[in-house]
Design an enzyme around this catalytic site. Sequence first.
Site, PDB file in Angstrom:
ATOM      1  N   ARG A   1     -48.179   5.775 -53.734  1.00 59.28           N
ATOM      2  CA  ARG A   1     -48.284   4.787 -54.829  1.00 59.28           C
ATOM      3  C   ARG A   1     -49.468   5.111 -55.733  1.00 59.28           C
ATOM      4  NH1 ARG A   1     -48.167  -0.422 -51.037  1.00 59.28           N
ATOM      5  NH2 ARG A   1     -46.952   0.672 -49.469  1.00 59.28           N
TER       6      ARG A   1
ATOM      7  N   HIS B   1     -51.771  -7.178 -47.028  1.00 58.87           N
ATOM      8  CA  HIS B   1     -52.496  -6.795 -45.806  1.00 58.87           C
ATOM      9  C   HIS B   1     -53.403  -7.934 -45.332  1.00 58.87           C
ATOM     10  CE1 HIS B   1     -52.279  -2.407 -47.419  1.00 58.87           C
ATOM     11  NE2 HIS B   1     -51.304  -2.583 -46.546  1.00 58.87           N
TER      12      HIS B   1
ATOM     13  N   ASN C   1     -40.734  -7.191 -37.436  1.00 60.55           N
ATOM     14  CA  ASN C   1     -41.046  -6.799 -38.807  1.00 60.55           C
ATOM     15  C   ASN C   1     -39.775  -6.160 -39.362  1.00 60.55           C
ATOM     16  OD1 ASN C   1     -41.995  -5.770 -41.174  1.00 60.55           O
ATOM     17  ND2 ASN C   1     -43.697  -4.611 -40.277  1.00 60.55           N
TER      18      ASN C   1
ATOM     19  N   ARG D   1     -43.132 -11.028 -39.561  1.00 62.70           N
ATOM     20  CA  ARG D   1     -44.011 -10.665 -40.669  1.00 62.70           C
ATOM     21  C   ARG D   1     -43.227 -10.906 -41.963  1.00 62.70           C
ATOM     22  NH1 ARG D   1     -44.794  -5.010 -43.456  1.00 62.70           N
ATOM     23  NH2 ARG D   1     -46.484  -5.588 -44.844  1.00 62.70           N
TER      24      ARG D   1
ATOM     25  N   GLU E   1     -51.910  -5.921 -36.497  1.00 58.16           N
ATOM     26  CA  GLU E   1     -51.196  -6.976 -37.225  1.00 58.16           C
ATOM     27  C   GLU E   1     -50.167  -7.687 -36.334  1.00 58.16           C
ATOM     28  OE1 GLU E   1     -50.893  -3.879 -40.212  1.00 58.16           O
ATOM     29  OE2 GLU E   1     -50.882  -5.450 -41.735  1.00 58.16           O
TER      30      GLU E   1
END
Length: 423
Positions: free
Chosen positions: A241, A180, A7, A91, A385
């Site tokens: 965020r 996601h 990643n 990813r 993940e």
Amino acid sequence: MKVLVINAGSSSLKYQLYDMTTEKVLAKGRVERIGLDASILTHEVENKPDMREVSEILDHTTAIKKVIEMLVHRKFGVLHSMDEIEAVGHRVVHGGESFSKSVLINEEVKLEIRRLFDLAPLHNPAHMMGITAVEDNLPNIPQAVVFDTAFHQTMPKHTYLYAIPTVLYRKHKVRRYGFHGTSHDYVSKAASHYLKRPLEELKLITCHIGNGASCTAIMNGKSYDTSMGMTPLEGLMMGTRSGDMDPAIVPYAISKEDLTMNEINSMLNKHSGLLGISGVSGDLREVIEAMDEGNNNAKVAFEMYVYRIKKYIGAYIAAMNGVDAIIFTAGVGENSSILRQKVCEDMSFFGIDFDEAKNVVRSSEPRDITSDESKVKVLVVPTNEELIIARDTYRLVLEAIETEKARAEAETFKPSELPEGSD
Ligand code: ADP
């Protein structure tokens, strides 16, 4: 087969090495501060001392070289030679409308990921650097890409379009993509397995609540709607965020505070959410701690955070005309029992009979936190993940090997080899 999962971010790179026979993680680690002075590599292997090395790592190619050195290291490594790594899975955050599933990398795929740089300027260029760095260090190794957006490509037009002139969609692909996806996909399948009910019969709402957070409405195993949008800024309130807000705030704040585009972007992505409201932290644990100590801003931040998850759950129940299970996952969703309790409070109208005792039990396995009679189930399902990336990569490489074998056999096939009497 050993699969290395990567990643890559702009200045960091996380990795995990999987043995796919057992799906066990053999080693994992991260390189931080790539391109800056004093880069840090941390490397972990079960039953071996953790390794931390500070050195100058100027680019991703050097970072991958260091990771490989660590994996074959006499003391800290787990491999005899780098040839043992048979595939690499990456990813990739944005697959746009081009990718609805994971794929093996070829020139065309790389070109398409580059075309999508505009839609994910912070992420896709960094992923591309990771891909190139692997090519530099492990030439000819098969590489796969797993997209955060792919799972959501099943959304219908009326959930993915924004109510703005369609020219922006036609010309610039402005639409909801959702993120996601690997996690929502994984936990929905795990939930169907846990509930012993086919995915095709279920209406699910998956809540991936980590630093970034998103809810997804999943009908018949397919993403129907999701809270993140064209970028991962829309939807739930997150650590730093803003999530949903009136878009008119952007020009208003720009003019009132004399902000540049970069500044407003940074404000909404890095200084909003839990941090912006509490003034304490973007980490929910610290916000809860401050709230418990009587900090009122932290209390408001927590209430807003909970309320917005509740709102999305309610909206998705209406959108799907019901729900069979609500699933909590990721850092906050898996670990914060108070968050789950507050979100599920006063939801008996929907048929949720929340069980507070079950809610506080810790486990790394999927579990139900409602009573046996509860009409709607609430589950906690740990996500993974990296494992999904490793599995997809493994599957794609095996498929490619099979296809190649079939092709080679077809090529060497001679009609004269047919037994007598065959057509
Ligand atoms: P990322 O989006 O970076 O993958 P994770 O899914 O790993 O995030 O979640 C990280 C977040 O989980 C951190 O912000 C941390 O505050 C939060 N978290 C972890 N444990 C708890 C807990 N017990 N209570 C509240 N928040 C937690």
